[in-house]
Design a protein around this motif. Structure first.
Motif, mmCIF file in Angstrom:
data_model
loop_
_atom_site.group_PDB
_atom_site.id
_atom_site.type_symbol
_atom_site.label_atom_id
_atom_site.label_comp_id
_atom_site.label_asym_id
_atom_site.label_seq_id
_atom_site.Cartn_x
_atom_site.Cartn_y
_atom_site.Cartn_z
ATOM 1 N N ALA A 171 0.832 -1.204 0.000
ATOM 2 C CA ALA A 171 0.000 0.000 0.000
ATOM 3 C C ALA A 171 0.868 1.256 0.000
ATOM 4 N N LEU A 172 1.986 1.206 0.727
ATOM 5 C CA LEU A 172 2.915 2.334 0.736
ATOM 6 C C LEU A 172 3.493 2.562 -0.654
ATOM 7 N N ARG A 173 3.893 1.488 -1.311
ATOM 8 C CA ARG A 173 4.429 1.612 -2.674
ATOM 9 C C ARG A 173 3.376 2.157 -3.635
ATOM 10 N N LEU A 174 2.126 1.712 -3.481
ATOM 11 C CA LEU A 174 1.065 2.217 -4.350
ATOM 12 C C LEU A 174 0.843 3.704 -4.139
ATOM 13 N N SER A 175 0.798 4.151 -2.880
ATOM 14 C CA SER A 175 0.578 5.574 -2.615
ATOM 15 C C SER A 175 1.714 6.421 -3.175
ATOM 16 N N ILE A 176 2.931 5.898 -3.122
ATOM 17 C CA ILE A 176 4.070 6.616 -3.683
ATOM 18 C C ILE A 176 3.992 6.629 -5.205
ATOM 19 N N ALA A 177 3.590 5.511 -5.800
ATOM 20 C CA ALA A 177 3.427 5.465 -7.257
ATOM 21 C C ALA A 177 2.395 6.492 -7.721
ATOM 22 N N LEU A 178 1.303 6.600 -6.996
ATOM 23 C CA LEU A 178 0.268 7.580 -7.355
ATOM 24 C C LEU A 178 0.828 8.999 -7.302
ATOM 25 N N ALA A 179 1.620 9.278 -6.277
ATOM 26 C CA ALA A 179 2.223 10.606 -6.161
ATOM 27 C C ALA A 179 3.214 10.867 -7.290
ATOM 28 N N LEU A 180 3.945 9.840 -7.688
ATOM 29 C CA LEU A 180 4.979 10.013 -8.708
ATOM 30 C C LEU A 180 4.414 10.198 -10.110
ATOM 31 N N ILE A 181 3.148 9.890 -10.311
ATOM 32 C CA ILE A 181 2.539 10.109 -11.629
ATOM 33 C C ILE A 181 2.636 11.581 -12.020
ATOM 34 N N GLY A 182 2.598 12.468 -11.034
ATOM 35 C CA GLY A 182 2.738 13.898 -11.300
ATOM 36 C C GLY A 182 4.162 14.360 -11.484
ATOM 37 N N ARG A 183 5.145 13.438 -11.390
ATOM 38 C CA ARG A 183 6.559 13.773 -11.518
ATOM 39 C C ARG A 183 6.933 14.976 -10.648
ATOM 40 N N PRO A 184 6.700 14.868 -9.331
ATOM 41 C CA PRO A 184 6.943 16.005 -8.434
ATOM 42 C C PRO A 184 8.423 16.250 -8.194
ATOM 43 N N ARG A 185 8.746 17.475 -7.852
ATOM 44 C CA ARG A 185 10.099 17.815 -7.412
ATOM 45 C C ARG A 185 10.277 17.516 -5.925
#
Length: 292
Positions: A171-185
């Motif tokens: 679940a932690l990896r999924l939440s991080i993947a969702l955040a990374l879709i926006g390619r954040p700084r």
């Protein structure tokens, strides 16, 4: 090729100087001072109820601090909070953007990609052919899933696995993947080591370090900071009372506690203790994107 290079993650420096947030009943945190270079791993450590999540949200432009100064990627807070939100992303934060246990992994990923395309695209991007936009969305999902180390084939039902059936580290990896879709700084992760075994905790920190190695700055709330991270230590306070809803939660405080002299230079600073502090924040503080 130039546009593609511009979209690649590149970390944002995070600077705080006497940063503080006050709720209706007192200070949630105060006198937080540190400097993190782009691509740094910043660990906000301490027990629950000490303002850790409030600090995380304030530094990502989602709560409004009242004292001191902070900058993310050169953008001053709180004046440029909206701009900071555009270059930062949250992993799962209770009461703010929790995963929906009824949705599958694939549904979460598709939903986030659609939201990203709707709210983060240029006019030129919106005019592209539907097939082109769909291919770009798939590419973003694949990139984010790979960066988060989420092995879809290893899940019980693959991408059709419901969130309720995921292990905590998945679940932690999924939440991080969702955040990374926006390619954040800047990536912010709450409760990075909560309810993890020693092996899973090591796995989680290895993941966050891999993201910093690729250039993304990471802020992570945790109970115990890993070696080598820039440590911001929260002073222990009383446990928070459970709020009824995210909208009615109030950030509350107790007597002031300031950062220890010289702590920032040593890679460590303290946040103020807050009696009965809710981690999610004040009524006027939240400005979150996506699912909540």
């Amino acid at each position: 090729m130039g546009t593609e290079a511009e979209e690649q993650p590149h970390g944002a420096a995070v600077v705080a100087d006497g940063f503080g947030l006050r709720g209706p009943r007192g200070w949630v945190f105060r006198e937080v001072s540190f400097r993190a270079e782009p691509g740094a791993l910043v660990a906000i450590e301490g027990p629950s109820g000490t303002g850790r999540t409030c600090l995380l949200l304030a530094l990502t432009g989602r709560m409004k601090a009242q004292e001191g100064h902070a900058e993310v990627g050169g953008l001053p807070l709180p004046r440029k909070a909206a701009a900071v939100r555009r270059i930062s992303a949250l992993g799962q934060v209770p009461g703010v953007n929790e995963l929906d246990p009824a949705l599958t992994v694939a549904e979460h990923l598709r939903e986030r990609a659609l939201l990203q395309r709707r709210f983060d695209g240029s006019v030129r991007a919106l005019l592209r052919r539907p097939g082109t936009r769909a291919a770009e969305a798939r590419a973003r999902i694949e990139e984010a899933v790979a960066a988060a180390g989420l092995d879809l084939d290893a899940l019980p039902k693959g991408a059709r696995t419901s969130v309720r059936d995921l292990e905590r580290i998945e679940a932690l990896r999924l939440s991080i993947a969702l955040a990374l879709i926006g390619r954040p700084r800047l990536l912010a992760v709450d409760d990075a080591d909560l309810k993890l075994s020693d092996a899973a905790r090591t796995e989680a920190w290895a993941l966050l370090r891999s993201l910093t190695a690729s250039g993304t700055t990471v802020l992570a709330v945790c109970s115990d900071a890993p070696e080598g991270a820039l440590r911001i230590t929260a002073v222990a306070g009383e446990a928070p009372e459970a709020p009824e809803t995210p909208e009615t939660r109030e950030a509350t405080g107790a007597p002031e506690a300031t950062g220890a002299p010289g702590a920032a230079e040593a890679g460590r600073t303290d946040t103020g203790a807050a009696a009965s502090t809710t981690e999610e924040g004040a009524d006027d503080a939240l400005a979150e994107t996506g699912r909540s």
